[in-house]
Design an enzyme around this catalytic site. Structure first.
Site, mmCIF file in Angstrom:
data_model
loop_
_atom_site.group_PDB
_atom_site.id
_atom_site.type_symbol
_atom_site.label_atom_id
_atom_site.label_comp_id
_atom_site.label_asym_id
_atom_site.label_seq_id
_atom_site.Cartn_x
_atom_site.Cartn_y
_atom_site.Cartn_z
ATOM 1 N N ASP A 84 68.754 61.242 79.382
ATOM 2 C CA ASP A 84 68.152 60.416 78.337
ATOM 3 C C ASP A 84 69.178 59.722 77.441
ATOM 4 O OD1 ASP A 84 69.111 62.690 77.134
ATOM 5 O OD2 ASP A 84 67.221 63.342 76.271
ATOM 6 N N HIS A 85 70.380 60.269 77.337
ATOM 7 C CA HIS A 85 71.345 59.715 76.378
ATOM 8 C C HIS A 85 72.027 58.463 76.898
ATOM 9 C CE1 HIS A 85 70.675 63.230 74.007
ATOM 10 N NE2 HIS A 85 71.613 62.920 73.155
ATOM 11 N N ASP A 103 71.707 70.418 72.582
ATOM 12 C CA ASP A 103 71.497 69.246 71.739
ATOM 13 C C ASP A 103 71.007 69.766 70.392
ATOM 14 O OD1 ASP A 103 71.019 66.023 72.115
ATOM 15 O OD2 ASP A 103 69.825 66.934 70.533
ATOM 16 N N ARG A 128 69.528 60.209 62.086
ATOM 17 C CA ARG A 128 70.907 60.230 61.582
ATOM 18 C C ARG A 128 71.332 58.815 61.209
ATOM 19 N NH1 ARG A 128 73.008 64.848 65.775
ATOM 20 N NH2 ARG A 128 72.267 66.503 64.429
ATOM 21 N N SER A 155 75.831 66.740 65.510
ATOM 22 C CA SER A 155 75.542 66.999 66.911
ATOM 23 C C SER A 155 76.094 68.330 67.411
ATOM 24 C CB SER A 155 76.157 65.845 67.709
ATOM 25 O OG SER A 155 76.712 66.287 68.901
ATOM 26 N N ARG A 191 77.618 68.464 70.284
ATOM 27 C CA ARG A 191 78.552 68.121 71.356
ATOM 28 C C ARG A 191 79.809 68.999 71.298
ATOM 29 N NH1 ARG A 191 79.188 62.274 68.533
ATOM 30 N NH2 ARG A 191 76.977 62.497 68.834
HETATM 31 C C1 MIC Z 1 73.052 63.328 68.631
HETATM 32 O O1 MIC Z 1 71.937 63.090 68.180
HETATM 33 O O2 MIC Z 1 74.086 63.283 67.957
HETATM 34 C C2 MIC Z 1 73.163 63.744 70.071
HETATM 35 C C3 MIC Z 1 73.815 62.673 70.797
HETATM 36 O O3 MIC Z 1 71.888 63.926 70.627
HETATM 37 C C4 MIC Z 1 73.937 65.056 70.145
HETATM 38 C C5 MIC Z 1 74.320 65.483 71.477
HETATM 39 C C6 MIC Z 1 75.512 64.802 72.039
HETATM 40 O O4 MIC Z 1 76.474 64.535 71.343
HETATM 41 O O5 MIC Z 1 75.495 64.609 73.234
HETATM 42 C C7 MIC Z 1 73.250 66.236 69.467
HETATM 43 O O6 MIC Z 1 72.467 66.036 68.571
HETATM 44 O O7 MIC Z 1 73.560 67.396 69.767
HETATM 45 FE FE1 SF4 Z 2 68.799 61.309 71.425
HETATM 46 FE FE2 SF4 Z 2 70.164 62.752 69.621
HETATM 47 FE FE3 SF4 Z 2 69.059 60.410 68.989
HETATM 48 FE FE4 SF4 Z 2 67.508 62.461 69.451
HETATM 49 S S1 SF4 Z 2 69.000 62.289 67.797
HETATM 50 S S2 SF4 Z 2 67.196 60.378 70.198
HETATM 51 S S3 SF4 Z 2 68.604 63.515 71.082
HETATM 52 S S4 SF4 Z 2 70.731 60.738 70.443
#
Ligand code: MIC
Ligand code: SF4
Length: 642
Positions: free
Chosen positions: A64-65, A119, A378, A532, A534
């Site tokens: 999905d990312h 995530d 975010r 995140s 990550r």
């Molecule tokens: C995000 O919202 O920052 C992400 C991208 O979903 C991350 C995961 C990632 O960095 O792959 C998260 O929230 O953990």
């Molecule tokens: Fe995707 Fe993270 Fe954004 Fe949710 S907050 S839509 S999991 S990148």
């Protein structure tokens, strides 16, 4: 004494430790989820453990990312994830099927179960009464191998919801209000449990919006009871058999109680550049360039249908670009069938595929200096892909009203409220979810050239002299440490390549300097590593030689990720000592291993000869992991001992 909801689920999953606040507990994980940006590492680590099939009740791998496929790298990751899932008994949700949290809520979430996801927004499924926790990919790999997930027993905060929301005020406003009270670090090592009469007035998708953004409080997770609303949602998803009623006991105890009168809330917006910078929409008079509706926070069928009803027969403002990404194929297909999609398109909306998209800077970056209004979770500086853009986080109602007027608009000015209720039946079509195959032995895992092995940490040295490679302030996010976006995300499976971008937006020379220093220490303020899950934000600094991070305080998931990759997280005993250190400082640590046994460490500043006291707020298990050089090496040493 009665138990709260959190204690009930933890008690039924407890493998080690006692439910005493702050004590490390190990819990059994029933379900796991991964997404592509963290999943490749998680499955490489799972493969390294040599376990043929996952030991959980259910594990799902979502794509999905990164679905842009600007070159072979992204597509290579997808086929790796598809084949590795088939080989190890994992469900695979194909690109286009939707955002992990939304699809999991629709098709897999079960009240009373535990879910660990790579995530940070995994707590979305707390909306259906699960104990759903975000973690680094390695922790998820270990859980897939059947091992417990360890965490400090959190405090439990009850949020008592009174009355019901007024027209045009919605779930997003509830969580934005809570963020304004608790701030982005107010939830660290806490679980937010919702209760009170107002709970029954919120549908499961509403609840999921609230638990989703509990991640922005830094909370371990958030959870709603499982009640009639939960049953109705599961029934509409054709899964009534998964329903299990679950409530806190009447005499349950909480560490803290916060009361929110839903009837007093108004439409809110989180202003740049932090989700806790919350103001009333009616007080903000701002011209807007872009509106983005979607993300795992606000992309359910009911959210999107409400937006379509607001935009029906109208045209968006000429200065606004409106982009819409549905949370799942189910949502998009239902909107297509009931005519809402045609309304959205006619109004001028640009329809994106059901994926994370603009939320993580994967396309649709706004223009220079833009004001972008988003239903996302975010608004960290630069995350949208444009460094000088300002992002406001709002409800779908505010976003739709804003798209029409071209300025941030309180939807109460739109006139009569348009109530949208939960559908009696969702469209069920799981053909984009590939169940694990029975014949795992014949499956070949396909690895493209971009998929590089996971680098391993080195055991901790006892005496070590470390120059400071960077000194940063408070609330540094993982987006600062290891940025995402269309240029960098394709490198998630390639640590040597992605490490070149560590701290890129703060200091583009960081990677080069860290490599020249060979070994170094990072100095940080409060809530270091928020955002995140990550693990690249730990793995890549480790690859660049970072051995220790000293902060005033840490965000939970990032701290656990540092330990997993053998980087020692230390906290200042006296936060003012932060001021004694500069980017020119070198710190000397002596007899570190022994010091860690007492969790008290002293560092000497070479230039001034001053000594500063530091503490390791870690369990003895975590200290052993650090000494061994990370969780993979530690787990291997445990197996060798048997
Ligand atoms: C995000 O919202 O920052 C992400 C991208 O979903 C991350 C995961 C990632 O960095 O792959 C998260 O929230 O953990
Ligand atoms: Fe995707 Fe993270 Fe954004 Fe949710 S907050 S839509 S999991 S990148």
């Amino acid at each position: 004494m009665g138990l709260n909801l959190t204690q009930k689920i933890i008690k039924s999953h407890l493998i080690s430790g006692n439910m005493v606040t702050g004590e490390e507990i190990g819990i059994k994980i029933d379900q796991t989820l991964t997404q592509d940006a963290t999943g490749t590492m998680a499955y490489l680590q799972f493969e390294a453990m040599g376990i043929p099939t996952v030991k959980t009740e259910l594990s799902v791998s979502y794509i999905d990312h990164n679905t842009l496929q600007t070159d072979y790298r992204n597509a290579d990751d997808h086929i790796f994830l598809q084949t590795v899932a088939a080989k190890h008994g994992i469900y695979f949700s194909r690109p286009g099927n939707g955002i992990c949290h939304q699809v999991h809520l629709e098709r897999f979430g079960k009240p009373g179960k535990t879910l660990l996801g790579s995530d940070s927004h995994t707590p979305t499924n707390g909306g259906i009464g699960m104990l759903a926790i975000g973690a680094g990919g390695l922790d998820v790999a270990v859980a897939m191998a059947g091992q417990p997930f360890y965490l400090p027993m959190p405090k439990v905060v009850r949020v008592e919801l009174k009355n019901s929301l007024k027209p045009w005020v919605s779930a997003k406003d509830v969580i934005l209000h809570l963020l304004s009270i608790l701030t982005v670090k107010g939830g660290v090592n806490k679980i937010i449990e919702y209760g009170g009469e107002g709970v029954a007035t919120l549908s499961v998708p509403d609840r999921a919006t609230i638990t989703n953004m509990g991640a922005e409080l830094g909370a371990t997770t958030s959870i709603f009871p499982s009640d009639e609303q939960t049953r109705l949602f599961l029934k509409a998803q054709g899964r009534e058999e998964d329903y299990l009623p679950l409530q806190a006991d009447k005499d349950a105890k909480y560490d803290e109680i916060i009361e929110i009168d839903l009837g007093l809330l108004e439409p809110l917006a989180a202003c740049p550049h932090s989700p806790d910078n919350v103001k009333k929409v009616k007080d903000l008079h701002i011209k807007v360039d872009q509106v983005a509706i979607g993300s795992c926070t606000n992309s359910s069928y009911t959210d999107m249908k409400r937006v379509a009803e607001i935009l029906k027969g109208k045209t968006i403002h000429p200065n606004v670009s409106l982009v819409i990404s549905c949370g799942s194929k189910q949502v998009l297909a239902m909107l297509a069938r009931d005519g809402s999609l045609a309304e959205l398109i006619s109004s001028g909306a640009r329809i994106l595929e059901s994926a994370c998209g603009p939320c993580i800077g994967m396309g649709q970056a706004p223009k220079s200096g833009a004001i972008s209004v988003r239903t996302f979770n975010r608004n960290f500086e630069g995350r949208c892909g444009t460094k000088d853009a300002s992002v406001y986080l709002v409800s779908p109602e505010v976003a739709a009203a804003t798209a029409l007027t071209g300025q941030l608009t309180d939807p109460r000015t739109l006139g009569d409220y348009i109530p949208i209720s939960l559908p009696a039946k969702y469209l069920i079509d799981d053909r984009m979810i590939i169940p694990p195959s029975g014949e795992v032995n014949d499956i070949e895992v396909i690895r493209g050239p971009n998929i590089k092995p996971v680098p391993l940490g080195k055991p901790l040295e006892n005496d070590i002299s470390l120059p400071v490679s960077i000194k940063v302030g408070d609330n540094i996010t993982t987006d600062h440490i290891m940025p995402a976006g269309a240029r960098i995300l394709p490198l998630r499976s390639n640590i040597p390549a992605i490490s070149e971008y560590v701290f890129h937006s703060l200091d583009p020379l960081f990677a080069q300097r860290a490599k020249e220093l060979k070994q170094s220490v990072i100095i940080a303020g409060n809530n270091y590593g928020q955002g995140s899950s990550r693990e690249h934000a730990a793995l890549a600094p480790m690859y660049l030689g970072v051995k220790i991070v000293i902060a005033k305080s840490f965000a939970r998931i990032h701290k656990a990720n540092l330990v997993n990759f053998g980087i020692l997280p230390l906290e200042f005993v006296n936060p003012n000592d932060y001021d004694l250190i500069s980017e020119e400082t070198t710190l000397i640590f002596t007899n570190l291993k022994q010091a860690l046994n007492s969790k008290e460490v002293t560092a000497k500043i070479v230039e001034t000869e001053k000594e500063i006291k530091l503490q390791a707020t870690l369990s003895m298990r975590q200290i052993e992991i650090i000494k061994k050089g990370g969780l993979l090496a530690y787990s291997k040493s445990q197996v060798d001992l048997l």
